[in-house]
Design a protein around this motif. Structure first.
Motif, PDB file in Angstrom:
ATOM      1  N   ALA A  96      -4.900   0.474   3.060  1.00 31.64           N
ATOM      2  CA  ALA A  96      -4.868   1.115   1.691  1.00 31.64           C
ATOM      3  C   ALA A  96      -7.378   1.518   1.699  1.00 31.64           C
ATOM      4  O   ALA A  96      -7.216   2.028   0.708  1.00 31.64           O
ATOM      5  CB  ALA A  96      -5.043  -0.197   0.670  1.00 31.64           C
ATOM      6  N   ALA A 108      -1.114  14.377  -3.175  1.00 33.14           N
ATOM      7  CA  ALA A 108      -0.583  12.983  -3.624  1.00 33.14           C
ATOM      8  C   ALA A 108      -1.395  12.210  -3.802  1.00 33.14           C
ATOM      9  O   ALA A 108      -1.316  11.370  -4.694  1.00 33.14           O
ATOM     10  CB  ALA A 108       1.051  12.385  -3.225  1.00 33.14           C
ATOM     11  N   SER A 122       0.796  -1.162   0.204  1.00 32.96           N
ATOM     12  CA  SER A 122      -0.555   0.102   0.377  1.00 32.96           C
ATOM     13  C   SER A 122       0.863   1.643   0.270  1.00 32.96           C
ATOM     14  O   SER A 122       1.831   1.290   0.563  1.00 32.96           O
ATOM     15  CB  SER A 122      -0.751  -0.008   1.299  1.00 32.96           C
ATOM     16  OG  SER A 122      -1.475   1.538   1.152  1.00 32.96           O
ATOM     17  N   LYS A 123       0.258   1.918  -0.860  1.00 30.74           N
ATOM     18  CA  LYS A 123       1.228   3.668  -0.523  1.00 30.74           C
ATOM     19  C   LYS A 123       0.321   4.402   0.574  1.00 30.74           C
ATOM     20  O   LYS A 123       1.196   5.090   1.030  1.00 30.74           O
ATOM     21  CB  LYS A 123       1.148   4.510  -1.966  1.00 30.74           C
ATOM     22  CG  LYS A 123      -0.661   5.088  -1.689  1.00 30.74           C
ATOM     23  CD  LYS A 123      -0.857   5.394  -2.975  1.00 30.74           C
ATOM     24  CE  LYS A 123      -2.598   6.358  -3.295  1.00 30.74           C
ATOM     25  NZ  LYS A 123      -2.777   6.901  -3.987  1.00 30.74           N
ATOM     26  N   TYR A 124      -0.461   3.439   1.373  1.00 32.78           N
ATOM     27  CA  TYR A 124      -0.626   4.028   2.282  1.00 32.78           C
ATOM     28  C   TYR A 124       0.406   3.500   4.010  1.00 32.78           C
ATOM     29  O   TYR A 124       0.326   2.503   3.663  1.00 32.78           O
ATOM     30  CB  TYR A 124      -1.475   4.372   3.003  1.00 32.78           C
ATOM     31  CG  TYR A 124      -2.760   5.116   2.155  1.00 32.78           C
ATOM     32  CD1 TYR A 124      -2.752   6.818   1.972  1.00 32.78           C
ATOM     33  CD2 TYR A 124      -2.781   4.285   1.124  1.00 32.78           C
ATOM     34  CE1 TYR A 124      -3.698   7.925   1.100  1.00 32.78           C
ATOM     35  CE2 TYR A 124      -4.036   4.847  -0.359  1.00 32.78           C
ATOM     36  CZ  TYR A 124      -3.679   6.738   0.159  1.00 32.78           C
ATOM     37  OH  TYR A 124      -5.173   7.714  -0.879  1.00 32.78           O
ATOM     38  N   ARG A 125       0.817   4.532   4.849  1.00 27.00           N
ATOM     39  CA  ARG A 125       1.795   4.348   5.957  1.00 27.00           C
ATOM     40  C   ARG A 125       0.167   3.467   7.279  1.00 27.00           C
ATOM     41  O   ARG A 125      -1.031   3.802   6.998  1.00 27.00           O
ATOM     42  CB  ARG A 125       1.973   5.015   6.758  1.00 27.00           C
ATOM     43  CG  ARG A 125       1.786   6.316   7.589  1.00 27.00           C
ATOM     44  CD  ARG A 125       2.226   6.914   8.075  1.00 27.00           C
ATOM     45  NE  ARG A 125       1.641   8.638   8.676  1.00 27.00           N
ATOM     46  CZ  ARG A 125       1.154   8.140   9.802  1.00 27.00           C
ATOM     47  NH1 ARG A 125       1.170   7.313  10.736  1.00 27.00           N
ATOM     48  NH2 ARG A 125       0.730   9.358  10.265  1.00 27.00           N
ATOM     49  N   GLY A 143      -3.141  10.236  -6.652  1.00 28.82           N
ATOM     50  CA  GLY A 143      -3.362   8.438  -7.233  1.00 28.82           C
ATOM     51  C   GLY A 143      -4.478   8.520  -7.522  1.00 28.82           C
ATOM     52  O   GLY A 143      -4.944   7.085  -8.059  1.00 28.82           O
ATOM     53  N   SER A 198      -5.911   5.932 -10.999  1.00 27.13           N
ATOM     54  CA  SER A 198      -6.312   5.150 -10.979  1.00 27.13           C
ATOM     55  C   SER A 198      -8.548   4.697 -10.901  1.00 27.13           C
ATOM     56  O   SER A 198      -8.630   3.477 -11.631  1.00 27.13           O
ATOM     57  CB  SER A 198      -6.853   4.473  -9.093  1.00 27.13           C
ATOM     58  OG  SER A 198      -7.657   5.629  -8.528  1.00 27.13           O
ATOM     59  N   GLU A 209       1.251  15.554   0.584  1.00 28.06           N
ATOM     60  CA  GLU A 209      -0.059  14.619   0.484  1.00 28.06           C
ATOM     61  C   GLU A 209      -1.551  14.239   0.080  1.00 28.06           C
ATOM     62  O   GLU A 209      -1.520  13.584  -0.573  1.00 28.06           O
ATOM     63  CB  GLU A 209       0.265  14.022   2.449  1.00 28.06           C
ATOM     64  CG  GLU A 209       1.579  13.736   2.779  1.00 28.06           C
ATOM     65  CD  GLU A 209       1.486  13.227   4.714  1.00 28.06           C
ATOM     66  OE1 GLU A 209       2.585  13.580   5.472  1.00 28.06           O
ATOM     67  OE2 GLU A 209      -0.122  13.502   4.960  1.00 28.06           O
TER      68      GLU A 209
END
Length: 144
Positions: free
Chosen positions: A85, A135, A2-5, A139, A143, A132
């Motif tokens: 995610a 970004a 995932s691009k999310y922490r 994204g 998508s 953020e």
């Protein structure tokens, strides 16, 4: 990947408390939240229990976490998911709302607020947050 922490549940709940309060300086009435959670779930919570959950000193089960979120006006179950995610974009959007509220601005067509009165640290944090957000929006656009 995932691009999310990963964001701990207590941090996500804390953000709801902050957004729910009238201002950053106005504490949430834990006793009201405890009473509402108890009414919704049958689980008896005290104001201290709610405060402990908010700050991560106590981990709630999913039923209590959902009831707290609902008592704070948030009924999006994805926000309480275990998968970054799923909740990452919601968290970013809520952080944006917090910036809008606390700076009394609206993000429409770009950020429209003077940062002249902010410390360098605050300007850096704001710049990072806006990056953020951008970004996340990029994204989302790619998508679709």
């Amino acid at each position: 990947m995932s691009k999310y922490r990963e964001i701990p549940l207590f941090e996500r709940l804390d953000l709801l408390f902050v957004l729910w309060s009238k201002s950053a300086d106005s504490p949430a009435p834990y006793s009201d939240i405890a009473a509402e959670v108890s009414r919704r779930t049958g689980v008896v919570l005290t104001a201290d229990d709610v405060e402990d959950i908010r700050f991560g000193h106590r981990l709630p089960d999913s039923v209590v976490a959902s009831a707290i979120a609902e008592a704070l006006g948030w009924d999006e179950p994805i926000y309480l998911s275990d998968e970054p995610a799923q909740y990452g974009e919601y968290f970013s959007n809520l952080k944006t709302l917090l910036v809008q509220r606390d700076t009394k601005t609206v993000l429409v067509g770009g950020f429209r607020s003077s940062t002249d009165d902010l410390s360098q640290e605050a300007r850096d944090e704001l710049h990072e947050l806006l990056g953020e957000i951008e970004a996340a929006e990029d994204g989302r656009r790619t998508s679709k």
